[in-house]
Structures are given as structure tokens and as C-alpha cells.
Scaffold this motif. Structure first.
Motif, PDB file in Angstrom:
ATOM      1  N   PRO A   4       1.509 -35.226 -12.854  1.00 56.61           N
ATOM      2  CA  PRO A   4       0.698 -34.227 -13.550  1.00 56.61           C
ATOM      3  C   PRO A   4       1.360 -33.664 -14.801  1.00 56.61           C
ATOM      4  O   PRO A   4       0.672 -33.277 -15.737  1.00 56.61           O
ATOM      5  N   ASP A   5       2.678 -33.581 -14.829  1.00 53.28           N
ATOM      6  CA  ASP A   5       3.394 -32.958 -15.939  1.00 53.28           C
ATOM      7  C   ASP A   5       4.377 -33.970 -16.522  1.00 53.28           C
ATOM      8  O   ASP A   5       5.476 -34.159 -15.993  1.00 53.28           O
ATOM      9  N   LEU A   6       3.967 -34.609 -17.613  1.00 49.83           N
ATOM     10  CA  LEU A   6       4.795 -35.650 -18.215  1.00 49.83           C
ATOM     11  C   LEU A   6       6.115 -35.096 -18.730  1.00 49.83           C
ATOM     12  O   LEU A   6       7.170 -35.717 -18.547  1.00 49.83           O
ATOM     13  N   GLU A   7       6.085 -33.940 -19.367  1.00 50.62           N
ATOM     14  CA  GLU A   7       7.311 -33.382 -19.925  1.00 50.62           C
ATOM     15  C   GLU A   7       8.313 -33.040 -18.827  1.00 50.62           C
ATOM     16  O   GLU A   7       9.520 -33.251 -18.974  1.00 50.62           O
ATOM     17  N   ALA A   8       7.822 -32.502 -17.714  1.00 50.74           N
ATOM     18  CA  ALA A   8       8.706 -32.209 -16.591  1.00 50.74           C
ATOM     19  C   ALA A   8       9.315 -33.494 -16.044  1.00 50.74           C
ATOM     20  O   ALA A   8      10.492 -33.530 -15.669  1.00 50.74           O
ATOM     21  N   GLY A   9       8.513 -34.555 -15.991  1.00 52.41           N
ATOM     22  CA  GLY A   9       9.033 -35.845 -15.531  1.00 52.41           C
ATOM     23  C   GLY A   9      10.114 -36.376 -16.444  1.00 52.41           C
ATOM     24  O   GLY A   9      11.127 -36.916 -15.989  1.00 52.41           O
ATOM     25  N   ARG A  10       9.930 -36.221 -17.747  1.00 49.21           N
ATOM     26  CA  ARG A  10      10.946 -36.669 -18.696  1.00 49.21           C
ATOM     27  C   ARG A  10      12.250 -35.906 -18.497  1.00 49.21           C
ATOM     28  O   ARG A  10      13.335 -36.503 -18.537  1.00 49.21           O
ATOM     29  N   ARG A  11      12.138 -34.609 -18.265  1.00 44.76           N
ATOM     30  CA  ARG A  11      13.356 -33.807 -18.049  1.00 44.76           C
ATOM     31  C   ARG A  11      14.066 -34.240 -16.768  1.00 44.76           C
ATOM     32  O   ARG A  11      15.294 -34.429 -16.752  1.00 44.76           O
ATOM     33  N   PHE A  12      13.299 -34.392 -15.688  1.00 42.31           N
ATOM     34  CA  PHE A  12      13.894 -34.716 -14.384  1.00 42.31           C
ATOM     35  C   PHE A  12      14.585 -36.077 -14.420  1.00 42.31           C
ATOM     36  O   PHE A  12      15.778 -36.196 -14.096  1.00 42.31           O
ATOM     37  N   TYR A  13      13.859 -37.108 -14.816  1.00 44.59           N
ATOM     38  CA  TYR A  13      14.420 -38.459 -14.764  1.00 44.59           C
ATOM     39  C   TYR A  13      15.401 -38.714 -15.906  1.00 44.59           C
ATOM     40  O   TYR A  13      16.313 -39.531 -15.758  1.00 44.59           O
ATOM     41  N   GLY A  14      15.226 -38.004 -16.995  1.00 45.53           N
ATOM     42  CA  GLY A  14      16.200 -38.135 -18.068  1.00 45.53           C
ATOM     43  C   GLY A  14      17.579 -37.691 -17.631  1.00 45.53           C
ATOM     44  O   GLY A  14      18.586 -38.351 -17.929  1.00 45.53           O
TER      45      GLY A  14
END
Length: 249
Positions: A4-14
């Protein structure tokens, strides 16, 4: 994966896996390529419908998506969508196998797939968690030509590996749910390589995810089952910390 939240996913997996990202733009629904040291290792996609699962998915290579879809229907699977061309990069299809697991098919065009596997920050393994093992084993043999080999005892631990005939290494695993609750979904579980499994589990917690199964040694590497901060389940594995099986096992 869809989330649902692409930016949150980028932060987490980054932070967890050392990924950088390339948004392919509005034309492709902000499909976002994940890279590790420049190599393509995964992709993130924002949900277009709230009812979609927040989950990692697996795509299996299909040299001819149309022919594979015909086999899927004949063998008792369902076609969710496709085959759909995605520009010149490939043809995408999604199916549900007879055991209920969702899986994608990819006919490569200019995008052949992973650039890197079995390294920290890259895909390492996937296994189909299912209840209907005999039906599912037969389905993948008929559709993809996989050979199935039991590596557990088949009763208390029913785990098989699927292999392409003649290939050096297995392609996928298949595990029977066994004593799991009836509402446990049938699905693929994806493993990503990490430098240190215990450190990765600690990072998951710090970033707001959960550790569902604590790090444990295995002959294949030290592993843990986790979720990200949006609830997507996956595993991390340190392939360099393998343990020898205990004699008699």
C-alpha cells in the motif's frame, strides 16, 4: 511485491537489504525496480486495489506464455489475468495453482529477470506452502516439466524440491502446511540473502517489522521468517553459515 505504501517499502528494504530503486513512471503504474550494487534483484508495485494482498510474489519463466496458460487450464489451475504484454520488456500472466497458491508467469523480452541471485540483498529461494501436495506436485510437473524429489520423511516433514530435468540445482521448494491452522493461506514464501541473519532480524524489528520465527541454523544457511512494516511475509537467509546435518538425520 504489491504494497500500500511504496515509499515506506523503499525505506524498509533499502535499509534492510541495501537496495536502490528506479521508478518506471506513471505509464507503468510506478512499477519500481530494486537493485543491489546495480544488479536487478526485485520489484515493488503500489496496490491499485485495497483488496490486493500485501505480499511478495514469485514469477516463473515461460518461454511461450500462451502455451503455458493452455497447460495451466488443462492441469486444473486458474488464470487470473494475461498473457499481457508489458511494453517490450516481456509478457506477464498470473495464475492460481490447484492448491490455491498465486504465482506469476514471465515471458522475457528485454527484461530477462534477475541479474543477481544467492548473494546478500538478492533472491535466494522460494517455496510453495500448500496442503494439497500430490495435486500440486502433479500440476507443476505437467505445466513446467519439474521433477519432484522428497527431501523430508514425507509424513512428519513433507518437503519436496522441484527441478528442471538436467539442471544442476533445484528450482523451487514445496512444503506441506501440516499442522498449520485451517485459515493459514497457501502461498509462496520468498527468501532473500543477508550478510548476517541475526543482524537482519534485529533490523527488521527496528524498522517496525516482526520476526515470526527466530533465526535458526540449517544445512542451507541460518534463516528467520519475518514480516515487513506493512505485513508482507518473507524469509532472510545467510547462505554462508550452513551447518552439517546431525548424523542419523
Amino acid at each position: 511485491m504489491t504494497l500500500p505504501d511504496l515509499e515506506a517499502g523503499r525505506r524498509f528494504y533499502g535499509e534492510l537489504l541495501g537496495w536502490t530503486f528506479e521508478d518506471q513512471g506513471e505509464e507503468f503504474g510506478h512499477y519500481t525496480m530494486a537493485r543491489r550494487d546495480g544488479a536487478r534483484v526485485a520489484a515493488l508495485l503500489p496496490k491499485v486495489n485495497p483488496s490486493m494482498a500485501t505480499a511478495w510474489g514469485v514469477f516463473l519463466r515461460a518461454s511461450d506464455a500462451g502455451r503455458t496458460v493452455a497447460k495451466v487450464r488443462t492441469a486444473g489451475g486458474q488464470v487470473v489475468f494475461g498473457p499481457d504484454p508489458v511494453g517490450d520488456v516481456g509478457v506477464m500472466t498470473a495464475i492460481i495453482d490447484p492448491g490455491g497458491s498465486y504465482v506469476g508467469l514471465w515471458q522475457p523480452g528485454s527484461h530477462p529477470g534477475f541479474d543477481l541471485v544467492n548473494e546478500p540483498g538478492a533472491f535466494a529461494w522460494a517455496e510453495n506452502h500448500t496442503r494439497d501436495t500430490e495435486v500440486v506436485d502433479t500440476f507443476y510437473q505437467e505445466v513446467f516439466g519439474y521433477d519432484s524429489q522428497q527431501v523430508g520423511d514425507g509424513v512428519h516433514f513433507d518437503y519436496a524440491v522441484w527441478s528442471v530435468p538436467g539442471a544442476e540445482n533445484p528450482a523451487l521448494g514445496r512444503m506441506k502446511h501440516g499442522g498449520a491452522p485451517d485459515d493459514t493461506p497457501t502461498a509462496y514464501q520468498v527468501y532473500f540473502g543477508v550478510e548476517d541473519c541475526d543482524d537482519a532480524a534485529a533490523t527488521v524489528r527496528r524498522l517496525g517489522g516482526q520476526v515470526l520465527v527466530e533465526p535458526a541454523a540449517s544445512p542451507y544457511g541460518r534463516t528467520a521468517v519475518v514480516t515487513d512494516d506493512q505485513g508482507a511475509r518473507f524469509s532472510v537467509i545467510d547462505l554462508r553459515s550452513r551447518t552439517e546435518p546431525t548424523p542419523g538425520q
